[in-house]
Write an enzyme that holds these catalytic residues in place. Structure first.
Site, short mmCIF file in Angstrom:
data_model
loop_
_atom_site.label_atom_id
_atom_site.label_comp_id
_atom_site.label_asym_id
_atom_site.label_seq_id
_atom_site.Cartn_x
_atom_site.Cartn_y
_atom_site.Cartn_z
N GLU A 205 62.34 13.91 70.75
CA GLU A 205 61.89 14.24 69.40
C GLU A 205 62.72 13.55 68.32
O GLU A 205 62.70 13.95 67.16
CB GLU A 205 61.88 15.76 69.22
CG GLU A 205 60.93 16.42 70.20
CD GLU A 205 60.85 17.93 70.05
OE1 GLU A 205 61.55 18.47 69.18
OE2 GLU A 205 60.08 18.55 70.79
N LYS A 338 51.03 25.97 67.47
CA LYS A 338 50.77 24.68 68.10
C LYS A 338 49.28 24.60 68.43
O LYS A 338 48.78 25.38 69.23
CB LYS A 338 51.59 24.52 69.38
CG LYS A 338 53.09 24.47 69.18
CD LYS A 338 53.81 24.45 70.53
CE LYS A 338 55.32 24.33 70.37
NZ LYS A 338 56.03 24.47 71.67
#
EC number: 4.2.1.11
Length: 425
Positions: A205, A338
């Protein structure tokens, strides 16, 4: 005027930021407008997430998505041809019913979500609106962003068990000003790590993945970086963690195996308390207990909810039913959102609605396997999401979301400002 309908739905196999196959969907409308969306995927996944359909077999390590692609190009395309692209709930309901399983395991959540997102993009284009305006109307705000700058757990090959150490701006300001503070702190952190002799390679990330011995060392490095960048920890920049405790929970003995320690639920709370006492700028913890350890999560929530944002991810998997259960039990005080955990735009919006109704904060989230798609940046603004986490200010698939937020803020002008947790004057 001729009614605009969906003319064709087409998918293809593309690749995400980890080099794994994923699904891209294009929805073409009868007026020629095309909406495109790319589906992300996670490394750390909850047991109750909707099914990401993979091919298995030897091709691409079994991770191919041609089954999902073919489902879009046949069953979903046939179902949605002639449908109204401006009725998102009806589009999503049609795909859910076509799939017919509780977890979207027949068609694949990756097939369904790609189509759901691409439909929204096409509808926004057809109405000549930015996606955030189409989805959110006039009730919009820029999100407070959380940036994963030190990676551990499933996201990095090092000795840190806690998965993410994030920094977030906590003074009300423009998005650009807050983001610049994050960028300055990120670059300072790299210098701090280099001076301490750590490698500064990047995790999935965009954060650094130093081979530190424990989480306390990571927090100390963050604290130092914030100060050396010229900011006050807790006043200008705060810290948040995604514990992803399922990673270090042992199902066989029901204990948490964390950084050389074997802890029960109460001892784990004591471990967290030590970190909270040493680092008062730590304001948010995600998944501090395993998704099946309801007792531990509820006890921790009751004792810490006034001090700490406790974000539920694996515990609820963006599922309205699981969220309502967690609320009833008294677990957490914030929801991680999400899109690919539940698999449609409509169901994601419903989870956000339930969260708000019960006073839970919401944090829109990327996945570790991302693409250049900026849908969640618009989605965070459209839903007044309050918070967004989409990685460090590095790696193009992460930065592109932040660049989109810069564009959106410019379009909105000076009227919309960040709504911070905790509230700051």
């Amino acid at each position: 005027m001729t009614k605009v309908v969906i003319e064709n739905v087409h998918a293809r196999e593309i690749f995400d930021s980890r080099g794994n196959p994923t699904v891209e969907v294009e929805v073409t409308l009868s007026n020629g407008v095309v909406g495109r969306a790319e589906v992300p995927s996670g490394a750390s996944t909850g047991e109750n997430e909707a099914v990401e359909l993979r091919d298995g077999g030897s091709r691409l390590g079994g991770k191919g998505v041609m089954k999902a692609v073919n489902n879009v190009n046949t069953a979903i395309n046939n179902e949605l041809q002639g449908a109204d692209p401006f009725n998102q709930p009806a589009i999503d309901k049609a795909m859910i019913e076509l799939d017919g399983t509780p977890n979207k395991g027949k068609l694949g959540a990756n097939a369904i979500l790609g189509t759901s997102m691409a439909t929204a993009v096409a509808a926004a284009k057809a109405t000549h609106q930015p996606l955030y305006r189409y989805l959110g109307g006039t009730d919009l705000s820029m999100p407070q962003t959380f940036h994963n700058v030190i990676n551990g757990g499933e996201h990095a090959d090092n000795g840190i068990d806690i998965q993410e150490f994030m920094i977030t701006p906590v003074k009300k300001t423009s998005f650009r000003d807050g983001f610049e503070k994050i960028v300055n702190t990120y670059h300072t952190l790299k210098k701090v790590l280099e001076e301490k002799g750590y490698e500064t390679g990047l995790g999935d990330e965009g954060g650094f993945a130093p081979n530190m011995k424990d989480s306390e060392e990571a927090l100390k490095a963050l604290h130092e970086a914030i100060e050396r960048a010229g900011y006050v920890p807790g006043e200008d920049i705060a810290i948040a963690c995604d514990c992803a405790a399922s990673y270090y929970y042992n199902k066989e003995d029901g204990k948490y195996h964390l950084e050389g320690k074997v802890l029960d639920g109460d001892q784990l709370a004591e471990y967290y308390d030590k970190l909270l006492a040493e680092f008062p700028e730590l304001i948010s913890m995600e998944d501090p207990y395993d998704e099946n350890d309801t007792e531990g999560m509820v006890k921790f929530t009751q004792s810490h909810k006034d001090r700490l944002q406790i974000v539920l991810d694996d515990f609820i998997c963006t599922n309205p039913r699981l969220l309502e259960k967690a609320i009833k039990e008294g677990a957490g005080n914030a929801s991680l959102i999400k899109l690919n955990q539940i698999g449609t735009v409509t169901e994601t919006l419903e989870t956000i609605r339930i969260s708000r109704k019960h006073g839970y904060n919401t944090m829109i989230s990327h996945r570790s396997g991302e693409t250049g798609d900026t849908f969640i940046a618009d989605f965070a603004v459209a839903t007044n999401g309050g918070q967004l986490k989409t990685g460090a200010p590095a790696r193009s698939e992460r930065v592109e979301k932040y660049n989109q937020l810069l564009r959106i803020e410019e379009q909105l002008g000076d009227g919309e400002r960040l709504d911070f947790f905790p509230a700051q004057d």
